[in-house]
Every structure is written in C-alpha cells, then in structure tokens.
Design an enzyme around this catalytic site. Sequence first.
Site, short mmCIF file in Angstrom:
data_model
loop_
_atom_site.label_atom_id
_atom_site.label_comp_id
_atom_site.label_asym_id
_atom_site.label_seq_id
_atom_site.Cartn_x
_atom_site.Cartn_y
_atom_site.Cartn_z
N LYS A 53 0.53 -0.79 -0.14
CA LYS A 53 -0.44 0.05 -0.08
C LYS A 53 0.72 1.87 -0.21
O LYS A 53 0.32 2.05 -1.17
CB LYS A 53 -0.81 0.14 1.00
N GLN A 97 -4.78 -2.07 9.48
CA GLN A 97 -4.97 -3.24 8.82
C GLN A 97 -5.05 -3.67 9.96
O GLN A 97 -4.49 -4.13 11.00
CB GLN A 97 -2.45 -2.62 8.97
N ASP A 120 -11.60 2.58 3.75
CA ASP A 120 -12.09 1.43 3.66
C ASP A 120 -13.43 1.39 4.15
O ASP A 120 -14.21 0.06 3.57
CB ASP A 120 -11.48 0.56 4.50
#
Length: 288
Positions: A53, A97, A120
């Site tokens: 990422k 994460q 997200d």
Amino acid sequence: MTTILNGKELSQTLRAEIAQQVAEFIQNTGVTPCLAAILVGDDPASQVYVRNKEKACAAVGMKSQLFRLPAETTEAELLELVARLNADDSVHGILCQLPLPKQISEKVILDAVSPDKDVDAFHPANVGLILQGRPRFLPCTPFGIQEMLKRYEIETAGKHVVVLGRSDIVGKPMAAMMVQRGLGADSTVTVCHSRTKDLAAVTRLADILIVAIGKPKFVTAEMVKDGAVVVDVGINRTDDGLVGDVDFDAVQGKTSAITPVPGGVGPLTITMLLGNTLKAAQDAVEKR
Ligand code: NAP
C-alpha cells in the site's frame, strides 16, 4: 469465447488515471493526499500488504505514513493514535490493517476512525450511506469488482447477480452496491452463505456469480450456468500455490467472462484504496 478479466492490466490503467488526477490536485491546491497506515504486531502477511500500500501511494504521487505498533499495544493506546490521526489535517485517509491482536476490538477501532477518513469504508456511517445509494467511499474490493464490470462493459442492469459469501468486507457491501440504481448496478441480487440450501441450484441461476468464501476451488462447473460471468475474490494459499474459490480450469469454458487468480480482483483492491484516498483529500479541501 471466454473473456479473461485482467485485473492487473486494468489496475495499471486506473493507477495511471489516479496519478494524473493526483498531480492535477496537488497543482491546484498545494495539498498532497496522504494515507496513514497503522500496523499492530508483526503478522508477516499484514506487513506485506501494508508495504504494498505504501509503495502504491508513492507510485501515484501520494504520501503515506506508517505507524508500527508492538503486538502488546492496548486498545486505549490504539484509540489514542486514531484520535490523533483523525485530528491531523495533513492526513486524509486512515487504514488500520486487520487482523488486530486479540486484546483489541476491531469494531471499537474501526468505529473510532473518522468517517471522512475511512478509506476502507468500514465505518457504520459509511456502510449506511452505501445502502442508501449515496456513498462517501466504497469498500475497496467490491469497488474494484464493480469498476471491472463497468470497464469491460458487462451489462449488470436486470441481470441476476449471485454473491456467494456474506462478509462485511466483500459479500454484504457487494450485494448492497449491485442492487442500487445506476451504471454497473441495477441488478437483481441474491446472497448465499453457509446456511443456504441447495447452493448449486442458486448459483446456477446467476448471470454474474461473485464468489468470496475462502475455500480453494469450491465452485465447480456444475454450479455455473452456461455463459455466466464469474468473479473470483478468493485468495487461498495451497500446496499448488495461490488459488481462488473457483475451479478456474473446470469452470472457464462455461463462462462468457471470468477473473483469474492471481491477476483478477486482487490487484484492484489497493488501486481503489488509492482512489478513495484521493477522494478523501478532495472532500477535505472542499470542506475547508
Ligand atoms: P470471510 O469473512 O472468510 O467469510 C466467508 C463467507 O463465506 C461467509 O459468509 C461464509 O458463510 C461463506 N461460506 C463459507 N463456506 C461456505 C460454504 N461451504 N458454502 C457457502 N458459503 C460459505 O470472507 P471474506 O473476508 O470475504 O474472504 C473470502 C475470500 O476472499 C478469502 O479467500 C479472502 O482471502 C479473499 N479476499 C480477497 C480480497 C482481494 O483483495 N482479492 C479481499 C478480501 C478477501 P457464513 O457467513 O454462513 O459463515
């Protein structure tokens, strides 16, 4: 003829478009979009994901900041970091994460991320907006799948989309997106899960079958209608290497289009995260 839906190639095209938009945004506003990634503990797969990422951000001209916390971090300490990043105007997207160590509630942490920085799209406020058809962000994996269907000009209006799997990350938001009005949606949607009776009879109804269950080669030729479009979200590490949830070799001949694993849905997920981070920065500047 079966079309192989090439997520790797599409991802490169989309990333070039995002890089162009990022450059224009920086030129017009003086603001560089920035993604803050939080990594708690030393799970090797998570480390690879976060590194990818960061690299992807740099490649499209965005900033990223990585916050590495030890595995014994408490929920209160992580909440403190999230609050600090929420308040930091130079940070536009926050990504925590998963999975988190067991002393930390994922729900508590994801709920604490500001919905404006929730790239997200896991926050309940953002999930609600998706359901109402006025999304702030779309969750990266379903977003990538919908973009793929659009770019390959696969008709979705009036089509029967069967989503196999009901996770909060893929299955449920995918179904919620496909049922909305508009391009790349307007579908009739069925969601299946482990309690679905006569699964194959349901999946055989699908014009578009989207599979996210985490079971290697679970979907066989008998479960697929002739001419269906099959999207395989599964990523399963087996002795034969990386395989999807669909038995690709057995199924592909029956399909009009299918995603391979690897190189299908996978590469699009990070790309859509980049798109969401740019949008978060654009929205932040608009609100100033
Ligand atoms: P998940 O949280 O692991 O949930 C699996 C879902 O599949 C559940 O809804 C479960 O039903 C259903 N299921 C399991 N076995 C089943 C069976 N035998 N018959 C019918 N349904 C069954 O799902 P996920 O997080 O969405 O992950 C699914 C897969 O996608 C994994 O391989 C994951 O690695 C991959 N993935 C890939 C990406 C990407 O970027 N490409 C992103 C996310 C996930 P119940 O709810 O009834 O238990």
